[in-house]
Design a protein around this motif. Structure first.
Motif, PDB file in Angstrom:
ATOM      1  N   SER A  26     -14.843 -29.137  -8.513  1.00 57.65           N
ATOM      2  CA  SER A  26     -15.998 -28.319  -8.895  1.00 57.65           C
ATOM      3  C   SER A  26     -17.285 -29.139  -8.828  1.00 57.65           C
ATOM      4  CB  SER A  26     -15.813 -27.742 -10.306  1.00 57.65           C
ATOM      5  OG  SER A  26     -15.953 -28.744 -11.291  1.00 57.65           O
ATOM      6  N   VAL A  27     -17.142 -30.451  -8.676  1.00 55.59           N
ATOM      7  CA  VAL A  27     -18.295 -31.347  -8.539  1.00 55.59           C
ATOM      8  C   VAL A  27     -18.764 -31.289  -7.085  1.00 55.59           C
ATOM      9  CG1 VAL A  27     -19.051 -33.755  -8.680  1.00 55.59           C
ATOM     10  CG2 VAL A  27     -17.451 -32.839 -10.391  1.00 55.59           C
ATOM     11  N   PRO A  28     -20.064 -31.123  -6.856  1.00 57.83           N
ATOM     12  CA  PRO A  28     -20.571 -31.046  -5.482  1.00 57.83           C
ATOM     13  C   PRO A  28     -20.142 -32.244  -4.635  1.00 57.83           C
ATOM     14  CG  PRO A  28     -22.315 -30.590  -7.043  1.00 57.83           C
ATOM     15  CD  PRO A  28     -21.134 -31.054  -7.845  1.00 57.83           C
ATOM     16  N   SER A  29     -19.746 -31.996  -3.437  1.00 51.85           N
ATOM     17  CA  SER A  29     -19.353 -32.961  -2.402  1.00 51.85           C
ATOM     18  C   SER A  29     -18.053 -33.699  -2.702  1.00 51.85           C
ATOM     19  CB  SER A  29     -20.488 -33.943  -2.071  1.00 51.85           C
ATOM     20  OG  SER A  29     -20.669 -34.924  -3.066  1.00 51.85           O
ATOM     21  N   ILE A  30     -17.270 -33.229  -3.660  1.00 49.62           N
ATOM     22  CA  ILE A  30     -15.962 -33.829  -3.939  1.00 49.62           C
ATOM     23  C   ILE A  30     -14.889 -32.889  -3.398  1.00 49.62           C
ATOM     24  CG2 ILE A  30     -14.323 -34.528  -5.734  1.00 49.62           C
ATOM     25  CD1 ILE A  30     -16.773 -36.428  -5.354  1.00 49.62           C
ATOM     26  N   GLY A  31     -14.032 -33.421  -2.545  1.00 55.86           N
ATOM     27  CA  GLY A  31     -13.005 -32.610  -1.912  1.00 55.86           C
ATOM     28  C   GLY A  31     -11.620 -32.891  -2.440  1.00 55.86           C
ATOM     29  N   PRO A  32     -10.623 -32.213  -1.864  1.00 54.56           N
ATOM     30  CA  PRO A  32      -9.253 -32.322  -2.352  1.00 54.56           C
ATOM     31  C   PRO A  32      -8.646 -33.715  -2.233  1.00 54.56           C
ATOM     32  CG  PRO A  32      -9.358 -30.885  -0.421  1.00 54.56           C
ATOM     33  CD  PRO A  32     -10.761 -31.246  -0.784  1.00 54.56           C
ATOM     34  N   ALA A  33      -8.925 -34.434  -1.174  1.00 59.65           N
ATOM     35  CA  ALA A  33      -8.330 -35.767  -1.005  1.00 59.65           C
ATOM     36  C   ALA A  33      -8.822 -36.718  -2.092  1.00 59.65           C
ATOM     37  CB  ALA A  33      -8.651 -36.325   0.377  1.00 59.65           C
ATOM     38  N   PHE A  34     -10.115 -36.684  -2.381  1.00 58.65           N
ATOM     39  CA  PHE A  34     -10.653 -37.564  -3.415  1.00 58.65           C
ATOM     40  C   PHE A  34     -10.162 -37.139  -4.796  1.00 58.65           C
ATOM     41  CE2 PHE A  34     -14.087 -39.147  -6.231  1.00 58.65           C
ATOM     42  CZ  PHE A  34     -13.881 -40.503  -6.019  1.00 58.65           C
ATOM     43  N   ALA A  35     -10.036 -35.845  -5.013  1.00 56.34           N
ATOM     44  CA  ALA A  35      -9.499 -35.357  -6.295  1.00 56.34           C
ATOM     45  C   ALA A  35      -8.080 -35.892  -6.492  1.00 56.34           C
ATOM     46  CB  ALA A  35      -9.507 -33.824  -6.331  1.00 56.34           C
ATOM     47  N   LYS A  36      -7.271 -35.895  -5.434  1.00 53.84           N
ATOM     48  CA  LYS A  36      -5.914 -36.434  -5.511  1.00 53.84           C
ATOM     49  C   LYS A  36      -5.937 -37.925  -5.836  1.00 53.84           C
ATOM     50  CE  LYS A  36      -3.413 -33.405  -2.354  1.00 53.84           C
ATOM     51  NZ  LYS A  36      -2.687 -33.349  -1.076  1.00 53.84           N
ATOM     52  N   ASP A  37      -6.876 -38.645  -5.229  1.00 54.10           N
ATOM     53  CA  ASP A  37      -6.985 -40.084  -5.509  1.00 54.10           C
ATOM     54  C   ASP A  37      -7.289 -40.332  -6.982  1.00 54.10           C
ATOM     55  OD1 ASP A  37      -6.465 -40.781  -2.869  1.00 54.10           O
ATOM     56  OD2 ASP A  37      -8.589 -40.988  -2.338  1.00 54.10           O
ATOM     57  N   LEU A  38      -8.185 -39.546  -7.548  1.00 57.89           N
ATOM     58  CA  LEU A  38      -8.506 -39.694  -8.967  1.00 57.89           C
ATOM     59  C   LEU A  38      -7.277 -39.452  -9.841  1.00 57.89           C
ATOM     60  CD1 LEU A  38     -11.973 -37.926  -8.960  1.00 57.89           C
ATOM     61  CD2 LEU A  38     -11.566 -40.341  -9.473  1.00 57.89           C
ATOM     62  N   ILE A  39      -6.506 -38.445  -9.483  1.00 59.41           N
ATOM     63  CA  ILE A  39      -5.294 -38.123 -10.239  1.00 59.41           C
ATOM     64  C   ILE A  39      -4.277 -39.252 -10.089  1.00 59.41           C
ATOM     65  CG2 ILE A  39      -3.340 -36.525 -10.393  1.00 59.41           C
ATOM     66  CD1 ILE A  39      -5.420 -34.301  -9.535  1.00 59.41           C
ATOM     67  N   LYS A  40      -4.134 -39.788  -8.874  1.00 59.42           N
ATOM     68  CA  LYS A  40      -3.205 -40.900  -8.659  1.00 59.42           C
ATOM     69  C   LYS A  40      -3.593 -42.125  -9.490  1.00 59.42           C
ATOM     70  CE  LYS A  40      -1.359 -39.750  -4.166  1.00 59.42           C
ATOM     71  NZ  LYS A  40      -1.169 -40.126  -2.779  1.00 59.42           N
ATOM     72  N   LEU A  41      -4.876 -42.268  -9.762  1.00 57.50           N
ATOM     73  CA  LEU A  41      -5.340 -43.377 -10.607  1.00 57.50           C
ATOM     74  C   LEU A  41      -5.173 -43.063 -12.092  1.00 57.50           C
ATOM     75  CD1 LEU A  41      -8.560 -44.510  -8.693  1.00 57.50           C
ATOM     76  CD2 LEU A  41      -6.400 -45.766  -8.931  1.00 57.50           C
ATOM     77  N   GLY A  42      -4.729 -41.838 -12.398  1.00 58.79           N
ATOM     78  CA  GLY A  42      -4.439 -41.486 -13.785  1.00 58.79           C
ATOM     79  C   GLY A  42      -5.543 -40.745 -14.514  1.00 58.79           C
ATOM     80  N   TYR A  43      -6.493 -40.182 -13.774  1.00 57.24           N
ATOM     81  CA  TYR A  43      -7.586 -39.438 -14.407  1.00 57.24           C
ATOM     82  C   TYR A  43      -7.333 -37.938 -14.268  1.00 57.24           C
ATOM     83  CZ  TYR A  43      -9.655 -43.985 -14.524  1.00 57.24           C
ATOM     84  OH  TYR A  43      -9.863 -45.313 -14.778  1.00 57.24           O
ATOM     85  N   TYR A  44      -7.564 -37.235 -15.367  1.00 54.52           N
ATOM     86  CA  TYR A  44      -7.308 -35.801 -15.387  1.00 54.52           C
ATOM     87  C   TYR A  44      -8.508 -34.993 -15.867  1.00 54.52           C
ATOM     88  CZ  TYR A  44      -2.478 -37.040 -14.575  1.00 54.52           C
ATOM     89  OH  TYR A  44      -1.327 -37.540 -14.025  1.00 54.52           O
ATOM     90  N   GLU A  45      -9.555 -35.673 -16.298  1.00 51.76           N
ATOM     91  CA  GLU A  45     -10.761 -34.982 -16.757  1.00 51.76           C
ATOM     92  C   GLU A  45     -11.992 -35.776 -16.349  1.00 51.76           C
ATOM     93  OE1 GLU A  45     -10.680 -34.176 -20.932  1.00 51.76           O
ATOM     94  OE2 GLU A  45      -8.666 -33.307 -20.842  1.00 51.76           O
ATOM     95  N   LEU A  46     -13.023 -35.067 -16.008  1.00 50.39           N
ATOM     96  CA  LEU A  46     -14.286 -35.686 -15.623  1.00 50.39           C
ATOM     97  C   LEU A  46     -14.812 -36.608 -16.717  1.00 50.39           C
ATOM     98  CD1 LEU A  46     -16.237 -35.679 -13.245  1.00 50.39           C
ATOM     99  CD2 LEU A  46     -17.389 -33.736 -14.273  1.00 50.39           C
ATOM    100  N   GLN A  47     -14.666 -36.203 -17.954  1.00 53.10           N
ATOM    101  CA  GLN A  47     -15.197 -37.003 -19.061  1.00 53.10           C
ATOM    102  C   GLN A  47     -14.523 -38.374 -19.161  1.00 53.10           C
ATOM    103  OE1 GLN A  47     -14.614 -35.027 -22.794  1.00 53.10           O
ATOM    104  NE2 GLN A  47     -12.398 -35.230 -22.729  1.00 53.10           N
ATOM    105  N   GLU A  48     -13.310 -38.514 -18.637  1.00 54.83           N
ATOM    106  CA  GLU A  48     -12.622 -39.805 -18.662  1.00 54.83           C
ATOM    107  C   GLU A  48     -13.315 -40.834 -17.772  1.00 54.83           C
ATOM    108  OE1 GLU A  48      -7.949 -38.828 -19.231  1.00 54.83           O
ATOM    109  OE2 GLU A  48      -8.826 -38.182 -17.324  1.00 54.83           O
ATOM    110  N   LEU A  49     -14.177 -40.375 -16.881  1.00 53.34           N
ATOM    111  CA  LEU A  49     -14.836 -41.262 -15.931  1.00 53.34           C
ATOM    112  C   LEU A  49     -16.207 -41.743 -16.402  1.00 53.34           C
ATOM    113  CD1 LEU A  49     -13.833 -39.199 -12.809  1.00 53.34           C
ATOM    114  CD2 LEU A  49     -12.910 -41.433 -13.463  1.00 53.34           C
ATOM    115  N   LYS A  50     -16.673 -41.246 -17.521  1.00 53.96           N
ATOM    116  CA  LYS A  50     -18.028 -41.555 -17.997  1.00 53.96           C
ATOM    117  C   LYS A  50     -18.331 -43.040 -18.122  1.00 53.96           C
ATOM    118  CE  LYS A  50     -19.503 -37.428 -20.391  1.00 53.96           C
ATOM    119  NZ  LYS A  50     -19.996 -36.891 -21.643  1.00 53.96           N
TER     120      LYS A  50
END
Length: 147
Positions: free
Chosen positions: A59-83
Motif C-alpha cells: 500500500s506504500v507508493p512504489s513498493i511492489g510484491p517482490a520487495f514486500a516478500k523480502d521484508l517478510i523474509k527478514l521478519g517484518y510484518y508491519e510498517l511500524q516495525e521499520l520506524k
C-alpha cells in the motif's frame, strides 16, 4: 500525492473465494485483523500475517510484491516495525539472507520504506533515496561479498 493501488498478492483459489464471499478487496486486506483473516480465508495464522503484511507494504507508493516478500523474509510484518531501522543495514541483512549481491536500488527501497514508516503519506518515492545511498556507499563502501 499517494497512489491508490491494489496489491499483487499470490493467493490460492480458496483464499480468493474467501475474499469474494466476504466482499473484501485485496487493497483492504491490511485493514483486517489476522484472526479475522484466518476465519475469512480459512488460512493459518502465519499465512494471514504474511498476507496482511504484503498488503500493508504494497500500500506504500512504489513498493511492489517482490520487495514486500523480502521484508517478510527478514521478519517484518508491519510498517511500524521499520520506524527505527537503518535502510543500509536492512539491505545488508537481505544480502546475507540470499547470500548474493543484490541490485543497489533495493537499498534505496529500504531507505524509502523506513522514511515512509516515519512519514506516512509522504510524496517521496524510492528513487528519491538514490543519491543518499550513493553518498553513503561512497563514504563507507559495501560489506564483503556474501558467500
Amino acid at each position: 500525492m499517494r497512489l491508490n493501488k491494489t496489491p499483487k498478492l499470490e493467493l490460492t483459489v480458496q483464499e480468493r473465494q474467501g475474499l469474494r464471499k466476504n466482499k473484501i478487496l485485496l487493497s483492504d486486506i491490511h485493514k483486517i485483523s489476522v484472526s479475522d483473516l484466518c476465519l475469512i480465508m480459512e488460512v493459518s495464522e502465519l499465512r494471514a500475517k504474511e498476507l496482511k503484511a504484503a498488503s500493508e507494504f504494497q500500500s506504500v507508493p512504489s513498493i511492489g510484491p517482490a520487495f514486500a516478500k523480502d521484508l517478510i523474509k527478514l521478519g517484518y510484518y508491519e510498517l511500524q516495525e521499520l520506524k527505527e531501522k537503518d535502510g543500509a543495514r536492512l539491505f545488508e541483512k537481505l544480502e546475507e539472507l540470499y547470500r548474493e549481491r543484490i541490485d543497489p536500488c533495493v537499498e534505496d527501497q529500504f531507505r524509502f520504506i523506513v522514511f515512509y514508516a516515519n512519514n506516512p503519506g509522504s510524496d517521496k518515492q524510492w528513487w528519491d533515496f538514490t543519491e543518499e545511498r550513493k553518498n553513503y556507499r561512497s563514504a563507507f563502501g559495501y560489506t564483503a561479498r556474501p558467500d
